[in-house]
Write a protein that holds these residues in place. Structure first.
Motif, PDB file in Angstrom:
ATOM      1  N   ALA A  50       1.116  -1.253  -0.134  1.00  0.00           N
ATOM      2  CA  ALA A  50      -0.436  -0.189  -0.026  1.00  0.00           C
ATOM      3  C   ALA A  50       0.709   1.906   0.324  1.00  0.00           C
ATOM      4  N   THR A  51       2.016   0.856   0.830  1.00  0.00           N
ATOM      5  CA  THR A  51       3.024   2.475   0.585  1.00  0.00           C
ATOM      6  C   THR A  51       3.478   2.071  -0.615  1.00  0.00           C
ATOM      7  N   LEU A  52       3.970   1.631  -0.988  1.00  0.00           N
ATOM      8  CA  LEU A  52       4.540   1.703  -2.490  1.00  0.00           C
ATOM      9  C   LEU A  52       3.842   2.482  -4.074  1.00  0.00           C
ATOM     10  N   LEU A  53       1.803   1.928  -3.454  1.00  0.00           N
ATOM     11  CA  LEU A  53       0.818   2.600  -4.007  1.00  0.00           C
ATOM     12  C   LEU A  53       1.174   3.960  -4.008  1.00  0.00           C
ATOM     13  N   GLN A  54       1.068   4.230  -2.339  1.00  0.00           N
ATOM     14  CA  GLN A  54       0.499   5.937  -2.556  1.00  0.00           C
ATOM     15  C   GLN A  54       1.605   6.352  -2.614  1.00  0.00           C
ATOM     16  N   ILE A  55       2.584   6.726  -2.239  1.00  0.00           N
ATOM     17  CA  ILE A  55       4.241   7.097  -3.402  1.00  0.00           C
ATOM     18  C   ILE A  55       4.340   7.237  -4.490  1.00  0.00           C
ATOM     19  N   ALA A  56       4.039   5.960  -4.947  1.00  0.00           N
ATOM     20  CA  ALA A  56       3.820   5.728  -6.688  1.00  0.00           C
ATOM     21  C   ALA A  56       2.838   6.766  -6.948  1.00  0.00           C
ATOM     22  N   ASN A  57       1.098   7.025  -6.918  1.00  0.00           N
ATOM     23  CA  ASN A  57       0.775   7.687  -6.546  1.00  0.00           C
ATOM     24  C   ASN A  57       0.688   9.537  -6.299  1.00  0.00           C
ATOM     25  N   SER A  58       1.686   9.244  -5.953  1.00  0.00           N
ATOM     26  CA  SER A  58       1.355  11.060  -4.798  1.00  0.00           C
ATOM     27  C   SER A  58       2.425  11.946  -5.629  1.00  0.00           C
ATOM     28  N   ALA A  59       2.065  13.480  -5.322  1.00  0.00           N
ATOM     29  CA  ALA A  59       2.752  14.213  -5.993  1.00  0.00           C
ATOM     30  C   ALA A  59       4.381  14.107  -5.846  1.00  0.00           C
ATOM     31  N   PHE A  60       4.686  13.494  -4.865  1.00  0.00           N
ATOM     32  CA  PHE A  60       6.425  13.277  -5.150  1.00  0.00           C
ATOM     33  C   PHE A  60       6.982  12.849  -6.256  1.00  0.00           C
ATOM     34  N   TYR A  61       6.053  11.871  -7.366  1.00  0.00           N
ATOM     35  CA  TYR A  61       6.869  11.363  -8.603  1.00  0.00           C
ATOM     36  C   TYR A  61       5.766  12.493  -9.516  1.00  0.00           C
ATOM     37  N   GLY A  62       4.046  12.367  -9.506  1.00  0.00           N
ATOM     38  CA  GLY A  62       4.004  13.301 -10.222  1.00  0.00           C
ATOM     39  C   GLY A  62       3.757  12.544 -12.023  1.00  0.00           C
ATOM     40  N   PHE A  63       2.785  11.649 -11.377  1.00  0.00           N
ATOM     41  CA  PHE A  63       2.846  10.582 -12.531  1.00  0.00           C
ATOM     42  C   PHE A  63       1.205  11.062 -13.321  1.00  0.00           C
ATOM     43  N   PRO A  64       0.702  11.303 -14.737  1.00  0.00           N
ATOM     44  CA  PRO A  64      -0.167  11.895 -15.140  1.00  0.00           C
ATOM     45  C   PRO A  64      -0.746  10.514 -14.725  1.00  0.00           C
ATOM     46  N   ARG A  65      -1.349   9.697 -15.092  1.00  0.00           N
ATOM     47  CA  ARG A  65      -1.907   8.514 -14.372  1.00  0.00           C
ATOM     48  C   ARG A  65      -2.155   7.580 -12.879  1.00  0.00           C
ATOM     49  N   LYS A  66      -3.321   7.342 -13.039  1.00  0.00           N
ATOM     50  CA  LYS A  66      -3.265   6.655 -11.947  1.00  0.00           C
ATOM     51  C   LYS A  66      -2.869   5.362 -11.866  1.00  0.00           C
ATOM     52  N   ILE A  67      -1.519   5.161 -10.741  1.00  0.00           N
ATOM     53  CA  ILE A  67      -0.471   3.658 -10.521  1.00  0.00           C
ATOM     54  C   ILE A  67      -1.303   2.592  -9.907  1.00  0.00           C
ATOM     55  N   GLU A  68      -1.795   1.634 -10.403  1.00  0.00           N
ATOM     56  CA  GLU A  68      -3.113   0.547  -9.298  1.00  0.00           C
ATOM     57  C   GLU A  68      -2.392  -0.981  -9.307  1.00  0.00           C
ATOM     58  N   THR A  69      -1.194  -0.782 -10.126  1.00  0.00           N
ATOM     59  CA  THR A  69      -0.325  -2.791  -9.749  1.00  0.00           C
ATOM     60  C   THR A  69       0.535  -2.112  -9.088  1.00  0.00           C
ATOM     61  N   LEU A  70       1.371  -3.463  -8.325  1.00  0.00           N
ATOM     62  CA  LEU A  70       2.509  -3.237  -7.800  1.00  0.00           C
ATOM     63  C   LEU A  70       4.016  -3.107  -8.985  1.00  0.00           C
ATOM     64  N   SER A  71       3.541  -4.115  -9.871  1.00  0.00           N
ATOM     65  CA  SER A  71       4.786  -3.923 -11.298  1.00  0.00           C
ATOM     66  C   SER A  71       4.619  -2.619 -11.794  1.00  0.00           C
ATOM     67  N   ARG A  72       3.451  -2.150 -12.025  1.00  0.00           N
ATOM     68  CA  ARG A  72       3.759  -0.958 -13.188  1.00  0.00           C
ATOM     69  C   ARG A  72       4.399   0.336 -11.963  1.00  0.00           C
ATOM     70  N   ALA A  73       3.967   0.135 -10.414  1.00  0.00           N
ATOM     71  CA  ALA A  73       4.568   1.249  -9.387  1.00  0.00           C
ATOM     72  C   ALA A  73       6.339   0.951  -9.664  1.00  0.00           C
ATOM     73  N   ILE A  74       6.336  -0.249  -9.694  1.00  0.00           N
ATOM     74  CA  ILE A  74       8.246  -0.820  -9.527  1.00  0.00           C
ATOM     75  C   ILE A  74       8.471  -0.538 -11.128  1.00  0.00           C
ATOM     76  N   SER A  75       7.927  -1.045 -12.127  1.00  0.00           N
ATOM     77  CA  SER A  75       8.753  -0.012 -13.254  1.00  0.00           C
ATOM     78  C   SER A  75       8.947   1.898 -13.489  1.00  0.00           C
ATOM     79  N   LEU A  76       7.876   2.146 -12.992  1.00  0.00           N
ATOM     80  CA  LEU A  76       7.964   4.069 -13.026  1.00  0.00           C
ATOM     81  C   LEU A  76       8.742   4.402 -12.288  1.00  0.00           C
ATOM     82  N   ILE A  77       8.563   3.495 -10.958  1.00  0.00           N
ATOM     83  CA  ILE A  77       9.866   4.257  -9.420  1.00  0.00           C
ATOM     84  C   ILE A  77      11.422   4.064  -9.962  1.00  0.00           C
TER      85      ILE A  77
END
Length: 282
Positions: A50-77
Motif C-alpha cells: 500500500a505504501t509503494l502504491l501511495q508513493i507512486a501515486n503521490s505528487a512526489f512522482y507526479g505520474f499523470p495516470r493512477k498507478i494500480e499495480t505493484l508491477s507498474r509502480a516498480i517499473s515507473l519508480i
C-alpha cells in the motif's frame, strides 16, 4: 563506541529490522531479479504494498495516470527508489508505536525525511552513482536519538535542560553526560542492521566529516544536509551562507552552496507528500 553498541543492543524493538526488508534488499541486489519477482515479494506485506502504491501515486512522482499495480509502480519508480521506499516504509511501520517521552516524533520524522531528500539531491546534482544510498544515509542520520530517548530517557532529559547552540554542541553534552553521542549510536544501529559501512561511517562522522577517512565526502554531504534541514526546521530562509554544522562540509562535499536555496525549495515541495505516503502525518 562500546557504550553506543550496548545502548542499541538493549533496544530490542529497534535492534533489528523485519526479515522482509532483508529479503527485498537481497532481491534488489541480485541482477537477475525482475519486476514480477520483486512485486511478488513485496506483495507478501500488504502495508508495504500500500505504501509503494501511495508513493507512486503521490505528487512526489507526479505520474499523470493512477498507478494500480505493484508491477507498474516498480517499473515507473525504478529499483533504486523502491529500495528507498521499502526502508522508509519499514522504518515508519516498525517504529510507529514508539513514542519516547520528551521526543516529538512528528518533528523527528520531518527532520529525517528532509535530510534524506536533501542528501539525495546533492548526490544527484553531482551525478553520483548511488543516490539511493544517500537517501538512506540521510533518513537514518538521527536514528541514534530514537535509541537514546528510549534507552536513557532520564539522562537525555538532563541533556535537554542544558542550553545547546546547535547539533555539535548537543553532541558534546551527550558525550559528557551519557558517554556517547547520537552519531555514534546511529552508526552502531546501522551496523547492527547490517547496512554497509558506506552508510554507517558517514552517520558516525556527520558532525566532523574528516573523521570518515575515505568517506569524508559522503559525510560532508550528510553534514550539509543536516545543516540545511536544521535551518528549514527553524522556519528561516536557506541561503548559501546558512550556518553549517561543520565548516569543512562546504568544501569537502563538492556541493555548490549557491544552489542550497533551490535544493531546500525542492525538499519542502516534496516533504508533506512523502510524509503522508509513509503514514507519518498525524
Amino acid at each position: 563506541m562500546h557504550l553506543a553498541q550496548e545502548l542499541v543492543a538493549g533496544q530490542h524493538q529497534l535492534a533489528s529490522l523485519p526479515d522482509i526488508y532483508y529479503k527485498i534488499r537481497e532481491a534488489l541486489n541480485n541482477p537477475d531479479t525482475g519486476v514480477p519477482e520483486l512485486a511478488n515479494l513485496i506483495s507478501i506485506e500488504p502495508a508495504l504494498s500500500a505504501t509503494l502504491l501511495q508513493i507512486a501515486n503521490s505528487a512526489f512522482y507526479g505520474f499523470p495516470r493512477k498507478i494500480e499495480t505493484l508491477s507498474r509502480a516498480i517499473s515507473l519508480i525504478g529499483f533504486d527508489q523502491v529500495g528507498e521506499v521499502v526502508l522508509a516504509g519499514t522504518l515508519a511501520s516498525a517504529f510507529q508505536g514508539i513514542r519516547p517521552q520528551r521526543m516529538d516524533m512528528q518533528r523527528f520524522w520531518r527532520g529525517s525525511i528532509r535530510r534524506a531528500l536533501l542528501n539525495r539531491q546533492f548526490a544527484r546534482n553531482l551525478a553520483l552513482r548511488d543516490p539511493e544510498r544517500s537517501f538512506i544515509t540521510g533518513l537514518l542520520a538521527d536514528m541514534g536519538h530514537l535509541v537514546m530517548y528510549r534507552a536513557v530517557p532520564d539522562l537525555m532529559g538532563i541533556v535537554l535542560e542544558l542550553p545547546a547552540s546547535g547539533m555539535a554542541d548537543l553532541a558534546d553534552k551527550e558525550r559528557s553526560i551519557i558517554g556517547c553521542d547520537f552519531c555514534e549510536v546511529g552508526a552502531a544501529l546501522a551496523a547492527r542492521w547490517h547496512l554497509p559501512a558506506s552508510i554507517s561511517i558517514p552517520i558516525g562522522a556527520q558532525l566532523d566529516p574528516a573523521e570518515a577517512g575515505e568517506m569524508a565526502e559522503d559525510a560532508a554531504r550528510l553534514s550539509l544536509a543536516v545543516s540545511v534541514a536544521e535551518v528549514l526546521a527553524s522556519g528561516e530562509a536557506v541561503s548559501a551562507g546558512c550556518p553549517l554544522v561543520h565548516e569543512d562540509a562546504a568544501t569537502l562535499s563538492g556541493v555548490d552552496l549557491a544552489l542550497l536555496p533551490v535544493f531546500a525549495e525542492h525538499c519542502e515541495e516534496q516533504l508533506d507528500s512523502v510524509m503522508h505516503s509513509l503514514g507519518l502525518h498525524h
